[in-house]
Design a protein around this motif. Sequence first.
Motif, PDB file in Angstrom:
ATOM      1  N   ALA A 205     -45.390  -5.827  25.158  1.00 37.42           N
ATOM      2  CA  ALA A 205     -44.620  -4.581  25.234  1.00 37.42           C
ATOM      3  C   ALA A 205     -45.586  -3.458  24.900  1.00 37.42           C
ATOM      4  O   ALA A 205     -45.687  -3.008  23.766  1.00 37.42           O
ATOM      5  N   GLY A 206     -46.353  -3.032  25.887  1.00 34.90           N
ATOM      6  CA  GLY A 206     -47.424  -2.068  25.674  1.00 34.90           C
ATOM      7  C   GLY A 206     -48.757  -2.790  25.704  1.00 34.90           C
ATOM      8  O   GLY A 206     -48.815  -4.012  25.617  1.00 34.90           O
ATOM      9  N   ARG A 207     -49.798  -2.042  25.821  1.00 36.48           N
ATOM     10  CA  ARG A 207     -51.122  -2.646  25.979  1.00 36.48           C
ATOM     11  C   ARG A 207     -52.099  -2.104  24.961  1.00 36.48           C
ATOM     12  O   ARG A 207     -51.914  -1.017  24.424  1.00 36.48           O
ATOM     13  N   LEU A 208     -53.126  -2.885  24.744  1.00 37.71           N
ATOM     14  CA  LEU A 208     -54.315  -2.441  24.020  1.00 37.71           C
ATOM     15  C   LEU A 208     -55.492  -2.699  24.946  1.00 37.71           C
ATOM     16  O   LEU A 208     -55.539  -3.744  25.600  1.00 37.71           O
ATOM     17  N   ASP A 209     -56.436  -1.795  24.981  1.00 38.62           N
ATOM     18  CA  ASP A 209     -57.606  -1.966  25.839  1.00 38.62           C
ATOM     19  C   ASP A 209     -58.392  -3.210  25.440  1.00 38.62           C
ATOM     20  O   ASP A 209     -58.327  -3.679  24.307  1.00 38.62           O
ATOM     21  N   TYR A 210     -59.186  -3.692  26.373  1.00 40.29           N
ATOM     22  CA  TYR A 210     -60.061  -4.855  26.180  1.00 40.29           C
ATOM     23  C   TYR A 210     -60.918  -4.697  24.930  1.00 40.29           C
ATOM     24  O   TYR A 210     -61.119  -5.633  24.175  1.00 40.29           O
ATOM     25  N   ASP A 211     -61.408  -3.467  24.693  1.00 43.55           N
ATOM     26  CA  ASP A 211     -62.317  -3.238  23.571  1.00 43.55           C
ATOM     27  C   ASP A 211     -61.615  -2.664  22.341  1.00 43.55           C
ATOM     28  O   ASP A 211     -62.259  -2.178  21.418  1.00 43.55           O
ATOM     29  N   SER A 212     -60.276  -2.736  22.303  1.00 50.09           N
ATOM     30  CA  SER A 212     -59.511  -2.338  21.128  1.00 50.09           C
ATOM     31  C   SER A 212     -58.922  -3.587  20.482  1.00 50.09           C
ATOM     32  O   SER A 212     -58.804  -4.630  21.118  1.00 50.09           O
ATOM     33  N   GLU A 213     -58.553  -3.450  19.222  1.00 52.28           N
ATOM     34  CA  GLU A 213     -58.063  -4.590  18.451  1.00 52.28           C
ATOM     35  C   GLU A 213     -56.714  -4.251  17.842  1.00 52.28           C
ATOM     36  O   GLU A 213     -56.323  -3.107  17.776  1.00 52.28           O
ATOM     37  N   GLY A 214     -56.043  -5.292  17.342  1.00 56.66           N
ATOM     38  CA  GLY A 214     -54.890  -5.037  16.513  1.00 56.66           C
ATOM     39  C   GLY A 214     -53.566  -5.485  17.068  1.00 56.66           C
ATOM     40  O   GLY A 214     -53.470  -6.368  17.916  1.00 56.66           O
ATOM     41  N   LEU A 215     -52.514  -4.829  16.576  1.00 54.98           N
ATOM     42  CA  LEU A 215     -51.135  -5.261  16.744  1.00 54.98           C
ATOM     43  C   LEU A 215     -50.643  -5.133  18.183  1.00 54.98           C
ATOM     44  O   LEU A 215     -50.689  -4.060  18.775  1.00 54.98           O
ATOM     45  N   VAL A 216     -50.157  -6.261  18.702  1.00 55.27           N
ATOM     46  CA  VAL A 216     -49.501  -6.299  20.012  1.00 55.27           C
ATOM     47  C   VAL A 216     -48.168  -7.008  19.811  1.00 55.27           C
ATOM     48  O   VAL A 216     -48.101  -8.055  19.168  1.00 55.27           O
ATOM     49  N   LEU A 217     -47.118  -6.424  20.348  1.00 54.54           N
ATOM     50  CA  LEU A 217     -45.795  -7.031  20.321  1.00 54.54           C
ATOM     51  C   LEU A 217     -45.571  -7.740  21.646  1.00 54.54           C
ATOM     52  O   LEU A 217     -45.819  -7.167  22.707  1.00 54.54           O
ATOM     53  N   LEU A 218     -45.113  -8.989  21.573  1.00 50.50           N
ATOM     54  CA  LEU A 218     -44.792  -9.754  22.778  1.00 50.50           C
ATOM     55  C   LEU A 218     -43.332 -10.158  22.715  1.00 50.50           C
ATOM     56  O   LEU A 218     -42.825 -10.521  21.648  1.00 50.50           O
ATOM     57  N   THR A 219     -42.660 -10.104  23.871  1.00 53.03           N
ATOM     58  CA  THR A 219     -41.248 -10.448  23.905  1.00 53.03           C
ATOM     59  C   THR A 219     -40.837 -10.881  25.306  1.00 53.03           C
ATOM     60  O   THR A 219     -41.526 -10.571  26.282  1.00 53.03           O
ATOM     61  N   ASN A 220     -39.701 -11.582  25.374  1.00 50.74           N
ATOM     62  CA  ASN A 220     -39.076 -11.889  26.659  1.00 50.74           C
ATOM     63  C   ASN A 220     -37.823 -11.029  26.858  1.00 50.74           C
ATOM     64  O   ASN A 220     -37.047 -11.251  27.763  1.00 50.74           O
ATOM     65  N   ASP A 221     -37.655 -10.018  25.995  1.00 50.59           N
ATOM     66  CA  ASP A 221     -36.532  -9.089  26.055  1.00 50.59           C
ATOM     67  C   ASP A 221     -36.945  -7.910  26.945  1.00 50.59           C
ATOM     68  O   ASP A 221     -37.564  -6.950  26.489  1.00 50.59           O
ATOM     69  N   GLY A 222     -36.606  -8.010  28.230  1.00 51.65           N
ATOM     70  CA  GLY A 222     -37.060  -7.014  29.199  1.00 51.65           C
ATOM     71  C   GLY A 222     -36.567  -5.610  28.918  1.00 51.65           C
ATOM     72  O   GLY A 222     -37.290  -4.633  29.112  1.00 51.65           O
ATOM     73  N   ARG A 223     -35.331  -5.483  28.443  1.00 48.69           N
ATOM     74  CA  ARG A 223     -34.789  -4.147  28.163  1.00 48.69           C
ATOM     75  C   ARG A 223     -35.561  -3.478  27.026  1.00 48.69           C
ATOM     76  O   ARG A 223     -35.932  -2.308  27.119  1.00 48.69           O
ATOM     77  N   LEU A 224     -35.813  -4.231  25.970  1.00 46.65           N
ATOM     78  CA  LEU A 224     -36.577  -3.685  24.850  1.00 46.65           C
ATOM     79  C   LEU A 224     -37.996  -3.356  25.286  1.00 46.65           C
ATOM     80  O   LEU A 224     -38.527  -2.293  24.953  1.00 46.65           O
ATOM     81  N   GLN A 225     -38.599  -4.246  26.039  1.00 45.34           N
ATOM     82  CA  GLN A 225     -39.963  -4.018  26.522  1.00 45.34           C
ATOM     83  C   GLN A 225     -40.039  -2.706  27.302  1.00 45.34           C
ATOM     84  O   GLN A 225     -40.950  -1.903  27.103  1.00 45.34           O
TER      85      GLN A 225
END
Length: 196
Positions: free
Chosen positions: A39-59
């Motif tokens: 749900a959102g991206r971080l660049d290849y050369d960035s680090e840190g928090l990524v949220l993953l979900t199968n909730d398409g509406r929230l995404q």
Amino acid sequence: MKYRYLLLNKPYRVLCQFQDAQGRPTLKDYVPVPGVYAAGRLDYDSEGLVLLTNDGRLQHRLTDPRYGHPRTYWVQVEGCPTPEALAELRQGVRIQDYMTRPAVVQVLPQEPDVPPRDPPIRFRRHIPTTWLRLTLREGRNRQVRRMTAAVGYPTLRLVRVAIGELHLQDLAPGCWRELNNQERQSLLRLGNVQKL
């Protein structure tokens, strides 16, 4: 369908997607959970928090710029930003053909506790670096890097530490976990999605 909400500490030089034709590391190398997407991206050369979900509406709500949810980063920049440069970031910066929304920015009094990066950032003996805490309510491509460069202080290292009230805390690079119930409720409020 059972909705899943995962937090991953994305390592440096990992693509924020599940496939890559060039064979570079992707989220698939770290999260063996089928059917979830970032749900959102971080660049290849960035680090840190990524949220993953199968909730398409929230995404959708979390990635649509109209909703402007906060994302917080620790940003190591080259040099010591002047008060004028910090004021520009706080007011919004012109990048190419658009003006960014104002950022909340402060200089961190000391280097944050982040694991060493491999390879490490370039070190210049006579040029100091500064860590900033920067919060945005939009997420255009490479926006933080473009903003700091526009005010004269290139980004050397970028770590996303929070999405709304969700925090990286002590999650090690490459590790992931499910959200607890309190975090799920906070996330659903952030996305203004009525579930649970």
